[in-house]
Design a protein around this motif. Structure first.
Motif, mmCIF file in Angstrom:
data_model
loop_
_atom_site.group_PDB
_atom_site.id
_atom_site.type_symbol
_atom_site.label_atom_id
_atom_site.label_comp_id
_atom_site.label_asym_id
_atom_site.label_seq_id
_atom_site.Cartn_x
_atom_site.Cartn_y
_atom_site.Cartn_z
ATOM 1 N N ALA A 20 2.003 1.971 -3.528
ATOM 2 C CA ALA A 20 0.963 2.015 -4.565
ATOM 3 C C ALA A 20 1.093 3.306 -5.376
ATOM 4 O O ALA A 20 1.298 4.380 -4.806
ATOM 5 C CB ALA A 20 -0.416 1.941 -3.927
ATOM 6 N N GLU A 47 -8.941 -1.473 -7.349
ATOM 7 C CA GLU A 47 -9.022 -2.548 -6.358
ATOM 8 C C GLU A 47 -8.359 -3.814 -6.884
ATOM 9 O O GLU A 47 -7.615 -4.493 -6.163
ATOM 10 C CB GLU A 47 -10.480 -2.833 -5.997
ATOM 11 N N ARG A 51 -4.211 5.192 -5.875
ATOM 12 C CA ARG A 51 -4.749 5.872 -4.698
ATOM 13 C C ARG A 51 -5.913 6.786 -5.090
ATOM 14 O O ARG A 51 -6.950 6.802 -4.438
ATOM 15 C CB ARG A 51 -3.664 6.688 -4.006
ATOM 16 N N HIS A 52 -5.726 7.504 -6.153
ATOM 17 C CA HIS A 52 -6.757 8.421 -6.645
ATOM 18 C C HIS A 52 -8.010 7.655 -7.065
ATOM 19 O O HIS A 52 -9.137 8.011 -6.695
ATOM 20 C CB HIS A 52 -6.205 9.235 -7.818
ATOM 21 N N ILE A 70 -4.538 -3.344 -6.810
ATOM 22 C CA ILE A 70 -4.001 -3.505 -5.456
ATOM 23 C C ILE A 70 -4.010 -4.980 -5.052
ATOM 24 O O ILE A 70 -3.041 -5.482 -4.475
ATOM 25 C CB ILE A 70 -4.817 -2.663 -4.441
ATOM 26 N N GLU A 121 0.238 6.642 -7.474
ATOM 27 C CA GLU A 121 -0.718 7.712 -7.182
ATOM 28 C C GLU A 121 -2.041 7.502 -7.910
ATOM 29 O O GLU A 121 -3.099 7.777 -7.357
ATOM 30 C CB GLU A 121 -0.128 9.076 -7.554
ATOM 31 N N LEU A 126 -8.996 4.664 -6.211
ATOM 32 C CA LEU A 126 -9.668 3.991 -5.096
ATOM 33 C C LEU A 126 -10.681 4.915 -4.416
ATOM 34 O O LEU A 126 -11.684 4.453 -3.883
ATOM 35 C CB LEU A 126 -8.653 3.506 -4.062
ATOM 36 N N ALA A 127 -10.406 6.200 -4.449
ATOM 37 C CA ALA A 127 -11.301 7.173 -3.817
ATOM 38 C C ALA A 127 -12.373 7.677 -4.780
ATOM 39 O O ALA A 127 -13.239 8.453 -4.382
ATOM 40 C CB ALA A 127 -10.487 8.352 -3.287
ATOM 41 N N LEU A 159 0.822 -1.208 0.000
ATOM 42 C CA LEU A 159 0.000 0.000 0.000
ATOM 43 C C LEU A 159 0.860 1.263 0.000
ATOM 44 O O LEU A 159 0.513 2.254 -0.650
ATOM 45 C CB LEU A 159 -0.950 -0.005 1.195
ATOM 46 N N ARG A 205 -12.918 2.502 -9.899
ATOM 47 C CA ARG A 205 -12.557 2.051 -8.560
ATOM 48 C C ARG A 205 -12.266 0.547 -8.564
ATOM 49 O O ARG A 205 -11.316 0.081 -7.952
ATOM 50 C CB ARG A 205 -13.669 2.389 -7.570
#
Length: 54
Positions: free
Chosen positions: A16, A36, A21-22, A39, A18, A24-25, A13, A32
């Motif tokens: 990971a 997922e 991360r972006h 990851i 950027e 995922l939100a 994590l 998304r």
């Protein structure tokens, strides 16, 4: 979970990208979901490498 697995997951994590991360939100389900899956694949790979299954 044992401490080694937790440490491996946290390390994945931490590195990971950027965009993951972006995404995922994000609110879009498809984007998304792709993040997922990325990851999950990164974690799976790290756990296999850790266990010598590379």
């Amino acid at each position: 979970m044992d401490e080694k697995i937790t440490g491996t997951i946290l390390a994945v994590l931490a590195r990971a990208p950027e965009w993951v991360r972006h995404d995922l939100a994000g609110k879009e389900n498809g984007i998304r979901r792709r993040a997922e899956e990325t990851i999950a694949a990164m974690i799976c790979s790290a756990l296999h490498e850790r266990d010598g299954h590379a």
